[in-house]
Design a protein around this motif. Structure first.
Motif: not given
Length: 325
Positions: A25, A48, A101, A129
């Motif tokens: 992020i 992720s 995400y 995020g």
């Protein structure tokens, strides 16, 4: 206290997973601010998913210290008063946000939903995020407060416990992000490696302050206060049982105290100077392997640190069971 391997794996693995999720992020936010080059969606997607793998590994490890794993879902019932219940609720939320995400980046769901000001275009990945950052920080607090909220264990009952979990976990995640970038040959290895060094330094300072504090603690409970006799010379001859029990197994590590002392030097060395040197050397010789080695050694150091964290906690009940423990 007795350091259960499952709890050590749980806290270190989810810490690295949370830190890696925050690193992904952070990289996206820096790219939005034009401080870093924009990366392809696959970079954030696989990063992720790697974070999710560590979170899943930690969750899987947690089941090994449950007497009845099939009843684990009942842990959420006491969410109003129990930090453990809150952790059980927040951990799946972080895992879900990390998954979505990554999927959003994998399928390029980056069309702007609305705009703030003249330049900031907000898309789904940015909203996920931000939500993931809040949830991840909340999970760090929940995990740490499980131990920091135990008042009768003086070694844990301090804000430094929360600080250690937060900074050391985040540092391992950014170190993992540097290793991930190095493996892909991505230039962000310098960005993530530098932040990993900064966070590692902060976490190490926090842990050192924690150790100094614990060394100066004076136990609130003694043999004199336990039995109400203030004589200066009281010696326990026996604990009243001929064998071990749950109390003697679970509330004392059973190792020589010198091992606990030596472990300090080992994990402080593995957490700070060695990874920092390896990361710095990787910048000089452009090695894709050194950041990976740096993460592995630091993760090993964090596991030893977490073992010592539990072993250093002196449960008051050991005043009674000391003849066995």
């Amino acid at each position: 206290m007795h350091p259960a391997l499952s709890v050590i794996l749980l806290t270190t693995a989810i810490g690295a997973g949370q830190g890696l999720f925050l690193a992904m992020i952070t990289g996206q936010l820096y790219a939005i601010a034009h401080f870093l080059p924009v990366q392809e969606g696959q970079f954030y997607a696989f990063g992720s998913l790697l974070a999710l793998a560590f979170l899943l590994a930690g969750l899987g490890a947690s089941f090994f210290h449950l007497g009845h794993p099939e009843r684990a879902w009942r842990a959420i019932a006491m969410w109003r008063t129990s930090w453990l219940s809150r952790e059980v609720i927040v951990l799946p939320l972080v895992m879900a946000l990390a998954f979505v995400y990554g999927v959003a980046h994998a399928f390029s769901w980056t069309r702007p939903l609305f705009q703030i000001g003249d330049a900031l275009q907000v898309d789904l990945t940015l909203l996920l995020g931000i939500s993931g950052t809040v949830a991840t920080l909340a999970l760090f607090v929940c995990t740490a407060m499980i131990y920091a909220a135990v008042r009768f264990l003086q070694e844990w009952h301090t804000p430094l416990t929360v600080s250690n979990f937060l900074f050391l976990g985040t540092a391992s995640g950014f170190m993992l992000a540097a290793a991930y970038s190095a493996y892909l040959g991505n230039p962000l290895v310098t960005f993530y490696g530098t932040w990993a060094v900064i966070l590692t330094a902060i976490g190490s300072i926090s842990r050192f302050m924690h150790l100094r504090r614990n060394d100066r603690l004076k136990p609130k409970s003694t043999l004199q206060t336990a039995i109400g006799i203030r004589h200066t010379q009281i010696v326990q001859k026996a604990q009243g049982a001929t064998g071990g029990s749950f109390n003697t197994r679970e509330f004392f590590h059973g190792r020589d105290q010198r091992l606990v002392q030596v472990s300090r030097y080992v994990y402080l060395t593995l957490i700070l100077p060695i990874p920092v040197l390896l990361i710095g050397l990787s910048y000089v010789i452009t090695s894709p392997r050194l950041p990976i080695v740096a993460f592995c050694l630091q993760f090993l150091g964090l596991m030893i640190e977490r073992w010592a964290f539990f072993a250093e906690a002196r449960h008051p009940q050991n005043l009674y069971y000391q003849s066995v423990s």
